[in-house]
Motif scaffolding. Sequence first.
Motif, PDB file in Angstrom:
ATOM      1  N   ARG A 188     -11.586   5.131  -9.143  1.00  0.00           N
ATOM      2  CA  ARG A 188     -11.308   6.102  -8.183  1.00  0.00           C
ATOM      3  C   ARG A 188     -10.344   5.686  -7.204  1.00  0.00           C
ATOM      4  O   ARG A 188      -9.593   6.489  -6.810  1.00  0.00           O
ATOM      5  N   ALA A 189     -10.574   4.514  -6.815  1.00  0.00           N
ATOM      6  CA  ALA A 189      -9.841   4.074  -5.607  1.00  0.00           C
ATOM      7  C   ALA A 189      -8.250   3.928  -6.170  1.00  0.00           C
ATOM      8  O   ALA A 189      -7.274   4.095  -5.628  1.00  0.00           O
TER       9      ALA A 189
ATOM     10  N   VAL B 285       1.034  -1.154   0.225  1.00  0.00           N
ATOM     11  CA  VAL B 285       0.053   0.294  -0.093  1.00  0.00           C
ATOM     12  C   VAL B 285       0.969   1.352   0.037  1.00  0.00           C
ATOM     13  O   VAL B 285       1.605   1.640   1.034  1.00  0.00           O
ATOM     14  N   PRO B 286       1.138   2.048  -1.178  1.00  0.00           N
ATOM     15  CA  PRO B 286       1.902   3.119  -1.177  1.00  0.00           C
ATOM     16  C   PRO B 286       1.585   4.225  -0.296  1.00  0.00           C
ATOM     17  O   PRO B 286       0.354   4.290   0.208  1.00  0.00           O
ATOM     18  N   PRO B 287       2.586   4.890   0.132  1.00  0.00           N
ATOM     19  CA  PRO B 287       2.319   5.866   1.177  1.00  0.00           C
ATOM     20  C   PRO B 287       1.522   7.174   0.758  1.00  0.00           C
ATOM     21  O   PRO B 287       1.671   7.371  -0.388  1.00  0.00           O
ATOM     22  N   ARG B 288       0.499   7.732   1.263  1.00  0.00           N
ATOM     23  CA  ARG B 288      -0.556   8.805   0.622  1.00  0.00           C
ATOM     24  C   ARG B 288       0.304  10.205   1.006  1.00  0.00           C
ATOM     25  O   ARG B 288       0.162  11.079   0.288  1.00  0.00           O
TER      26      ARG B 288
ATOM     27  N   LEU C 104      -5.122   5.993  -4.617  1.00  0.00           N
ATOM     28  CA  LEU C 104      -4.325   5.237  -4.131  1.00  0.00           C
ATOM     29  C   LEU C 104      -2.692   5.538  -4.744  1.00  0.00           C
ATOM     30  O   LEU C 104      -1.749   5.700  -4.048  1.00  0.00           O
ATOM     31  N   ARG C 105      -2.648   5.376  -5.920  1.00  0.00           N
ATOM     32  CA  ARG C 105      -1.521   5.596  -6.572  1.00  0.00           C
ATOM     33  C   ARG C 105      -1.428   7.086  -7.424  1.00  0.00           C
ATOM     34  O   ARG C 105      -1.276   7.121  -8.569  1.00  0.00           O
ATOM     35  N   HIS C 106      -1.507   8.054  -6.454  1.00  0.00           N
ATOM     36  CA  HIS C 106      -1.487   9.258  -6.894  1.00  0.00           C
ATOM     37  C   HIS C 106       0.014   9.814  -7.777  1.00  0.00           C
ATOM     38  O   HIS C 106       0.142  10.652  -8.442  1.00  0.00           O
ATOM     39  N   ARG C 107       0.795   9.126  -6.961  1.00  0.00           N
ATOM     40  CA  ARG C 107       2.361   9.260  -7.310  1.00  0.00           C
ATOM     41  C   ARG C 107       2.505   8.871  -8.918  1.00  0.00           C
ATOM     42  O   ARG C 107       3.239   9.463  -9.744  1.00  0.00           O
ATOM     43  N   ARG C 108       1.886   7.666  -9.240  1.00  0.00           N
ATOM     44  CA  ARG C 108       1.976   6.996 -10.438  1.00  0.00           C
ATOM     45  C   ARG C 108       1.106   7.906 -11.542  1.00  0.00           C
ATOM     46  O   ARG C 108       1.935   8.178 -12.594  1.00  0.00           O
TER      47      ARG C 108
END
Length: 642
Positions: free
Chosen positions: A270-271, A189-192, A275-279
């Motif tokens: 949406r999830a 789970v990548p950090p937010r 969750l993967r906003h860095r990508r």
Amino acid sequence: MLLRLAWSTVRNRKVSFAGSFVAMASAQALVAMCAVLLDAGARAAPAQGGEEVMSFVVPFGLTCLFVSAFAVSGAFSLSVQQRTREVALLRAVGATPRQVRRMIAYEAFVVTAAAAVPGCGLGVLLAAALRAWLIHQGWVPDAFPLDFGPWSLAIAVAICCVTAQLAVRSSGRRASRVRAAQALGEAAVPPRRVGVVRTSLGLAVLAGGVWGLAAIDEWGGSDAANSAVAMVMVLMIAVSLLGPWIGKLAGAVFGVACLVLLPATGSLVRANLSLRHRRLGAAVTPLALTVAFAAVALFVPQMKWHELERQDRERLLADYLVGTTELEGLPDSTARAVGDLPGVAAAIGTLGTHATVLTSDDPDGQGPDGIAQAITDGPLDQVLDLAPAQGGLDRLGPHDIALSRSMAHRAHAAVGDTVWLALDDDRTERARVAAVYTRDRGLGEVILPRRMAAAHRLPGEPPSLDTVYVRALPGRQRDVAAQLAALTRDRPSWQVQDRFAHRAEARRRQDASMTATYLLLTVVTVFTSISVVNTLVMTTMERTGEFALLRLVGSTRTQVARMMRAENAVTVLAALLVGATVAGMVLTVFSKALTGSPYPALPAATLALIVGGAGLLAFVTGVLTTRIALRQGPATALNTAE
């Protein structure tokens, strides 16, 4: 030991490092091309066109260096982010943070070394092609040799290597610092949370870009075009640093839209976006760069030339222009000789020079500088309509000067004020501002008497003129043309042009200048397009295991493809909005500095081509890559991903 491990990792995971290899090879090709031409230009004799090549390659190379560094850092940073699980496992079995960082650095070094041969080879071929193009355009002679040494290629490889090391160092620092158990959790789970240092640096760069735009708006000047391109680079660095925040914002806004428009897959889209906003931020950046740079690099020169052409058309009242092809210029007596011809109402000679406007009699003082025109005595307003905003230009006194509106603003001078001019010999001359004019594009920012400029000639410099503007009496144009032809018959280096020939020559120069712009735009667009495709392929292919899990729990291939189409659409829309915002900010400020209007006149077809072409490239790449990733069965794909 770590170098051997890095070499083994790269060799056994060629697919995982393919994206970084492509970015590095392309960057080395661009940088090597510029380094080879710079080396060849430095070795060439002046008669072989070495100075011309270097003057062309330096700004061209700086732009290519920025774009290549941007692409390389993005690709290597994304590669490190994708290997969070691997780094976590290494930490779990006892690897120290320093060992992890060194291993990542060695891997980047191995990729750089592997890309050196194809990258430098392609760079030499591109340098040869660019040399042939410059010769074909007539900018350099055929004798220009493509003579370069191995150090130019070594420097190009070193620049790309340093860029890659900086990219993986900043990206691998955080992954190596976390504890082993925490790293394994973050791999799943990548950090937010976005780093404070990165956010602060991004905001600082953004503030610097906004300050630069405000400076262009405030001061304008002849360097506004170069400043506009530089501001795109600054703002795109800010976009890159703030990429995770852009991904967060885009995921929040477009995630809600997907939830409403796609009842079946919207919640999953949406999830993923949240969750993967860095990508998402990493995928947005290269596409935004393509849009922003293409728009500014294309529209800024077009806007500049259109404004120059408009001002020249409205400014020129003379019927004929007398010039010469000799470097020494026209004799100083040409204006008087032409003015004595029957039927000539006015003949004004001009000489281009350089002047610095000072507010005190101090040759070492600071003040705005620009191109100046020294004019001979006579009614200037009969041959040139400079549209004076204050004062008059009918006849300038021996100590009178006229300033463009931009120069007057920068020098804080108005009509009637006393200023000092620093001319060619660096001695100052006291002068009174007699007029402030507005049509300065293509002419100069200071108008001063020829006698004043002559008093500051450098030793050994002969008195001369560049151009003589000739206005004929009403109905005497043909007579004056015949007399000018007779006057220049025994002087083959003299040239006489009417207004139409003068404008045709200006259009020819514009076409030649725009050809160089199109070349730069083509090279940069091709490279940024490669970067866009490369990034999207990397971000999609890393999700093969995710696609397999979705299919194993009941999702169909069609549903997964529909989910990816929605995510690709969000990526494209977010990137186009960011790129258009950056380009819009720069073009608006540049238009205001150039024309006084904040609304640039942009051709709709060209704008649609840039935005539509970039968006279509990214969307099609995402769709095709998803289809390739879904070809394997879920079990096979999951084993491959593991």
